[in-house]
Design an enzyme around this catalytic site. Structure first.
Site, mmCIF file in Angstrom:
data_model
loop_
_atom_site.group_PDB
_atom_site.id
_atom_site.type_symbol
_atom_site.label_atom_id
_atom_site.label_comp_id
_atom_site.label_asym_id
_atom_site.label_seq_id
_atom_site.Cartn_x
_atom_site.Cartn_y
_atom_site.Cartn_z
ATOM 1 N N TYR A 56 1.249 4.870 -13.519
ATOM 2 C CA TYR A 56 0.044 4.155 -13.943
ATOM 3 C C TYR A 56 -0.265 4.442 -15.408
ATOM 4 O O TYR A 56 -0.592 5.561 -15.785
ATOM 5 C CB TYR A 56 -1.154 4.530 -13.065
ATOM 6 N N HIS A 120 7.235 6.709 -4.666
ATOM 7 C CA HIS A 120 6.473 5.534 -5.119
ATOM 8 C C HIS A 120 7.310 4.246 -5.084
ATOM 9 O O HIS A 120 8.300 4.131 -5.781
ATOM 10 C CB HIS A 120 5.996 5.795 -6.562
HETATM 11 P P1 NAD Z 1 -8.091 -2.786 -5.738
HETATM 12 O O1 NAD Z 1 -7.942 -3.785 -4.668
HETATM 13 O O2 NAD Z 1 -8.817 -1.538 -5.449
HETATM 14 O O3 NAD Z 1 -8.736 -3.561 -6.977
HETATM 15 C C1 NAD Z 1 -8.964 -2.976 -8.217
HETATM 16 C C2 NAD Z 1 -9.694 -3.961 -9.105
HETATM 17 O O4 NAD Z 1 -10.976 -4.240 -8.544
HETATM 18 C C3 NAD Z 1 -9.955 -3.429 -10.503
HETATM 19 O O5 NAD Z 1 -9.838 -4.493 -11.416
HETATM 20 C C4 NAD Z 1 -11.411 -2.980 -10.447
HETATM 21 O O6 NAD Z 1 -12.043 -3.019 -11.674
HETATM 22 C C5 NAD Z 1 -11.989 -3.975 -9.484
HETATM 23 N N1 NAD Z 1 -13.183 -3.458 -8.788
HETATM 24 C C6 NAD Z 1 -13.346 -2.297 -8.130
HETATM 25 N N2 NAD Z 1 -14.597 -2.191 -7.644
HETATM 26 C C7 NAD Z 1 -15.245 -3.328 -7.997
HETATM 27 C C8 NAD Z 1 -16.570 -3.821 -7.801
HETATM 28 N N3 NAD Z 1 -17.491 -3.111 -7.151
HETATM 29 N N4 NAD Z 1 -16.884 -5.028 -8.300
HETATM 30 C C9 NAD Z 1 -15.972 -5.763 -8.971
HETATM 31 N N5 NAD Z 1 -14.695 -5.360 -9.202
HETATM 32 C C10 NAD Z 1 -14.353 -4.151 -8.723
HETATM 33 O O7 NAD Z 1 -6.623 -2.478 -6.270
HETATM 34 P P2 NAD Z 1 -5.883 -1.205 -6.865
HETATM 35 O O8 NAD Z 1 -6.681 -0.489 -7.896
HETATM 36 O O9 NAD Z 1 -4.526 -1.655 -7.211
HETATM 37 O O10 NAD Z 1 -5.712 -0.273 -5.596
HETATM 38 C C11 NAD Z 1 -6.426 0.923 -5.427
HETATM 39 C C12 NAD Z 1 -5.555 2.132 -5.634
HETATM 40 O O11 NAD Z 1 -4.561 2.212 -4.612
HETATM 41 C C13 NAD Z 1 -4.759 2.197 -6.946
HETATM 42 O O12 NAD Z 1 -5.576 2.631 -8.007
HETATM 43 C C14 NAD Z 1 -3.664 3.154 -6.578
HETATM 44 O O13 NAD Z 1 -4.152 4.482 -6.635
HETATM 45 C C15 NAD Z 1 -3.395 2.788 -5.125
HETATM 46 N N6 NAD Z 1 -2.244 1.843 -5.015
HETATM 47 C C16 NAD Z 1 -1.006 2.362 -4.783
HETATM 48 C C17 NAD Z 1 0.091 1.517 -4.722
HETATM 49 C C18 NAD Z 1 1.453 2.098 -4.466
HETATM 50 O O14 NAD Z 1 1.579 3.280 -4.225
HETATM 51 N N7 NAD Z 1 2.508 1.329 -4.528
HETATM 52 C C19 NAD Z 1 -0.053 0.143 -4.900
HETATM 53 C C20 NAD Z 1 -1.337 -0.356 -5.101
HETATM 54 C C21 NAD Z 1 -2.432 0.500 -5.150
#
Ligand code: NAD
Length: 309
Positions: A56, A120
């Site tokens: 990230y 990952h």
């Molecule tokens: P998410 O679905 O949590 O969406 C994140 C987005 O939503 C960001 O743009 C954020 O600003 C926005 N957001 C969050 N809260 C909000 C609110 N209250 N109002 C409006 N917008 C809002 O997607 P993500 O961040 O990709 O997933 C969460 C976490 O999961 C990642 O940070 C990561 O740690 C993990 N993840 C891991 C993998 C993997 O291991 N392959 C893949 C995807 C995600």
């Protein structure tokens, strides 16, 4: 905040947890101090599980998270990071690289151990290599006390069954498969439960699709999925509601998913997210939004090697 036991680990994790990818400016340019305040706000509000990766922001998220964690007592949070992915197309799951990777992450995160170390996005390499080389290397690191548990992450759901039928792990992290527009993870739950796996579901907002701001340019979902989610977000707005609230409430309401990782680098958003999950869900709006999303339900995209999809 409610807590659930993460499968066969003894970790009592908050049902809503914190994904630190936005600290690496993955979604938008992020001010470091704002990112640090977001982590502190999350922990103050009862979130006790934090997920990150060296991928990230190409190490930036781990570095910023490390600065935030420096002032928090270690027993206040469980920390997960990852090995094997180092760029858009840069993967290395060799025993030597994953072992070195953990040392590098511990330094950036400024901690002595992580609670979970995960391979990952394993669909980008040979799954047999994960089974035969990467996971055994992570078990060695576990024996040395560098990590308490080990896990695997990725998009296509079939990878989890393939690996877990051949190797032992403690947790899986699935993303974009338990949200308003995609609930495919549910089909895998009985299998995961038979292995007593900790089940971590990420991206309840479908990586931005289920927000009023909309998805980032790089979002991999097909155009019709993006369009349907945008229609659903507009519909909520017309009704005076926020689709992100509905999406979060829907995600954390599935009791077999131990924790749901949401990402943000805004203290206001994390406050909203934590408050929202305690409100009762609007069942009428939920039915209407799911009807809008029905034509694209469970439509995903290819990730990694074709044979792993
Ligand atoms: P998410 O679905 O949590 O969406 C994140 C987005 O939503 C960001 O743009 C954020 O600003 C926005 N957001 C969050 N809260 C909000 C609110 N209250 N109002 C409006 N917008 C809002 O997607 P993500 O961040 O990709 O997933 C969460 C976490 O999961 C990642 O940070 C990561 O740690 C993990 N993840 C891991 C993998 C993997 O291991 N392959 C893949 C995807 C995600």
């Amino acid at each position: 905040m409610q807590y659930r036991t993460l499968g066969k680990t003894d970790l009592q994790v908050s049902v809503l947890s914190y994904g630190a990818s936005p600290l690496g400016s993955v979604f938008r340019d992020v001010d470091e101090s704002e990112g640090i305040r977001t982590v502190h706000t999350a922990v103050d509000l009862g979130i006790n599980f934090i997920d990150v990766s060296p991928y990230y922001g190409l190490t930036k998220a781990e570095i910023v998270l490390g600065k935030a964690l420096r002032t928090l007592p270690r027993e206040k949070y469980y920390l997960a990071t990852k090995v094997g992915r180092y760029g858009e197309d840069k993967f290395d799951f060799s025993a030597e690289r994953v072992t070195r990777s953990v040392e590098e992450s511990l330094q950036r995160l400024q901690v002595d151990y992580v609670d979970i170390i995960q391979c990952h996005d394993i669909e980008f390499d040979s799954l047999d290599k994960i089974v035969e080389e990467a996971l055994p290397a992570l078990r060695k690191l576990q024996e040395q006390g560098k990590a308490r548990f080990i896990g695997i992450t990725g998009l296509p759901l079939k990878i989890f069954r393939y690996v877990l039928e051949r190797a032992d792990a403690d947790t899986i992290l699935s993303y974009c498969h338990y949200s308003l527009n995609d609930t495919a993870l549910e089909e895998l739950i009985p299998f995961l439960q038979s292995k007593h796996m900790g089940i971590i579901s990420a991206s309840p907002l479908s990586m931005g699709l289920l927000t009023q701001r909309g998805a980032p340019d790089w979002h991999p979902a097909p155009a019709e999925v993006q369009a349907a989610c945008a229609r659903a977000a507009d519909y909520c707005k017309e009704k005076g509601a926020d689709i992100s609230k509905l999406a979060l409430q829907f995600a954390v309401a599935q009791p077999d998913i131990h924790t749901t990782l949401v990402g943000t680098a805004s203290p206001q958003n994390i406050e909203k997210n934590v408050a929202w999950i305690d409100d009762p869900i609007d069942k009428t709006l939920l039915a209407e939004v799911r009807a809008i999303l029905a034509p694209i339900h469970n439509q995903s995209w290819i990730s990694g090697k074709p044979e792993n999809n």
